[in-house]
Design a protein around this motif. Structure first.
Motif, PDB file in Angstrom:
ATOM      1  N   GLU A 110     -37.126   4.559  48.368  1.00  0.00           N
ATOM      2  CA  GLU A 110     -37.177   4.980  49.768  1.00  0.00           C
ATOM      3  C   GLU A 110     -36.771   3.860  50.730  1.00  0.00           C
ATOM      4  O   GLU A 110     -36.486   4.132  51.897  1.00  0.00           O
ATOM      5  N   LEU A 111     -36.762   2.630  50.238  1.00  0.00           N
ATOM      6  CA  LEU A 111     -36.424   1.494  51.093  1.00  0.00           C
ATOM      7  C   LEU A 111     -34.996   1.028  50.836  1.00  0.00           C
ATOM      8  O   LEU A 111     -34.507   1.093  49.706  1.00  0.00           O
ATOM      9  N   ARG A 125     -38.212  -8.569  56.277  1.00  0.00           N
ATOM     10  CA  ARG A 125     -36.966  -7.828  56.022  1.00  0.00           C
ATOM     11  C   ARG A 125     -36.702  -7.747  54.526  1.00  0.00           C
ATOM     12  O   ARG A 125     -36.745  -8.758  53.817  1.00  0.00           O
ATOM     13  N   VAL A 126     -36.410  -6.545  54.053  1.00  0.00           N
ATOM     14  CA  VAL A 126     -36.109  -6.325  52.636  1.00  0.00           C
ATOM     15  C   VAL A 126     -34.752  -6.937  52.316  1.00  0.00           C
ATOM     16  O   VAL A 126     -33.742  -6.589  52.940  1.00  0.00           O
ATOM     17  N   THR A 127     -34.711  -7.870  51.334  1.00  0.00           N
ATOM     18  CA  THR A 127     -33.454  -8.567  51.038  1.00  0.00           C
ATOM     19  C   THR A 127     -32.859  -8.196  49.691  1.00  0.00           C
ATOM     20  O   THR A 127     -31.645  -8.103  49.556  1.00  0.00           O
ATOM     21  N   GLN A 174     -44.788  -0.348  60.140  1.00  0.00           N
ATOM     22  CA  GLN A 174     -43.780   0.682  60.373  1.00  0.00           C
ATOM     23  C   GLN A 174     -42.462   0.196  59.767  1.00  0.00           C
ATOM     24  O   GLN A 174     -42.153  -0.999  59.838  1.00  0.00           O
ATOM     25  N   VAL A 175     -41.725   1.115  59.166  1.00  0.00           N
ATOM     26  CA  VAL A 175     -40.416   0.767  58.611  1.00  0.00           C
ATOM     27  C   VAL A 175     -39.361   0.931  59.705  1.00  0.00           C
ATOM     28  O   VAL A 175     -39.213   2.008  60.281  1.00  0.00           O
ATOM     29  N   VAL A 184     -33.066  -0.120  47.460  1.00  0.00           N
ATOM     30  CA  VAL A 184     -33.535  -1.192  46.578  1.00  0.00           C
ATOM     31  C   VAL A 184     -33.228  -0.845  45.123  1.00  0.00           C
ATOM     32  O   VAL A 184     -32.758  -1.694  44.359  1.00  0.00           O
ATOM     33  N   THR A 185     -33.461   0.407  44.730  1.00  0.00           N
ATOM     34  CA  THR A 185     -33.197   0.801  43.339  1.00  0.00           C
ATOM     35  C   THR A 185     -31.710   0.722  43.005  1.00  0.00           C
ATOM     36  O   THR A 185     -31.343   0.353  41.891  1.00  0.00           O
TER      37      THR A 185
END
Length: 197
Positions: A110-111, A125-127, A174-175, A184-185
Motif C-alpha cells: 500500500e506504500l 519518507r519511505v526510501t 498520516q500518509v 515498496v513491494t
C-alpha cells in the motif's frame, strides 16, 4: 491506498553493535533491537541510542530508520516453527527482525517509494524496501529466511528523516502521497533476483 490513510506506531526499538555468529564466522551486527519507552529523539541519521554495524547496508540519510508492519510477526513466527528454527510457539518480540519502528496499518503493497509518514512533530519518507542479508538468516535460524522475505514481500521499509524531532509509541501518522510510481513491494521485486538464485 485511500486518501488520508493512517497508521500507528506501536513500539520503538534500538540496538547496539554486538558479536553475531554467521555460518561459523564471527561478525558484528546491531540487528538485535529492544523496545525503549518514552519519547525518543530522532535525528537525520536515526534514533538516539541506535547503532548500525555496516553502514553500506543499514543507516545513513536514506536508511536512517527501519520500519516493519507488526502484522508480519505472527507469519514470521510460523515460518520459524515450520523450518524447525524453534520448538516453541513464543511470539516474536518487536525488534526481533531488526526493526526500529513497529507499525500497524501500513503495509508494503500500500506504500510507495517517496510517500511520507507525517507524525506531526516528525516526518519520515519511505526510501526503499529492506533487502535481507546473511545476518538475517542467522538471526531467524534458518537458511531460507532471506528468500522467504523476498518472495512474501514481508520486508518492511527504510525511512529517511525529513523532519527530526521526538517519537513516542502510540503516535499516529498520516500518509502523505509522493509520486506514487513504485510500491515498496515492486521495488523489492526489482532487486529480488540476487536473493532468489
Amino acid at each position: 491506498m485511500p486518501p488520508h490513510a493512517s497508521g500507528q506506531l506501536l513500539s520503538i526499538q534500538t540496538g547496539q553493535v554486538r558479536p553475531l555468529m554467521v555460518g561459523g564466522r564471527k561478525l558484528v551486527s546491531a540487528i538485535g533491537k529492544t523496545t525503549v519507552s518514552g519519547p525518543v529523539e530522532l535525528g537525520l541519521l536515526g534514533l538516539a541510542g541506535d547503532e548500525q554495524a555496516d553502514l553500506s547496508v543499514h543507516g545513513g540519510l536514506s536508511k536512517a530508520v527501519y520500519a516493519l508492519p507488526s502484522e508480519h510477526l505472527p507469519w514470521w513466527q510460523a515460518q520459524r516453527q515450520a523450518q524447525g528454527a524453534t520448538m516453541f510457539e513464543e511470539a516474536l518480540a518487536p525488534g526481533y527482525l531488526g526493526e526500529n519502528l513497529s507499525l500497524q496499518g501500513l503495509l508494503e503493497h500500500e506504500l510507495f517509494i517517496g510517500d511520507r509518514l507525517d507524525f506531526g512533530d516528525v516526518v519520515l519518507r519511505v526510501t526503499q524496501p529492506r533487502e535481507p542479508c546473511g545476518k538475517f538468516n542467522a538471526v531467524m535460524g534458518y537458511a531460507q529466511a532471506a528468500k522467504d522475505m523476498v518472495q512474501s514481500g514481508r520486508c518492511g521499509f527504510y525511512l529517511a528523516v525529513d523532519k527530526p524531532g521526538f517519537l513516542q509509541a502510540g503516535a499516529t501518522c498520516q500518509v502523505l502521497a509522493g509520486s506514487r510510481s513504485t510500491r515498496v513491494t515492486e521495488a523489492l521485486q526489482h532487486k529480488a533476483w540476487k536473493h532468489l538464485r
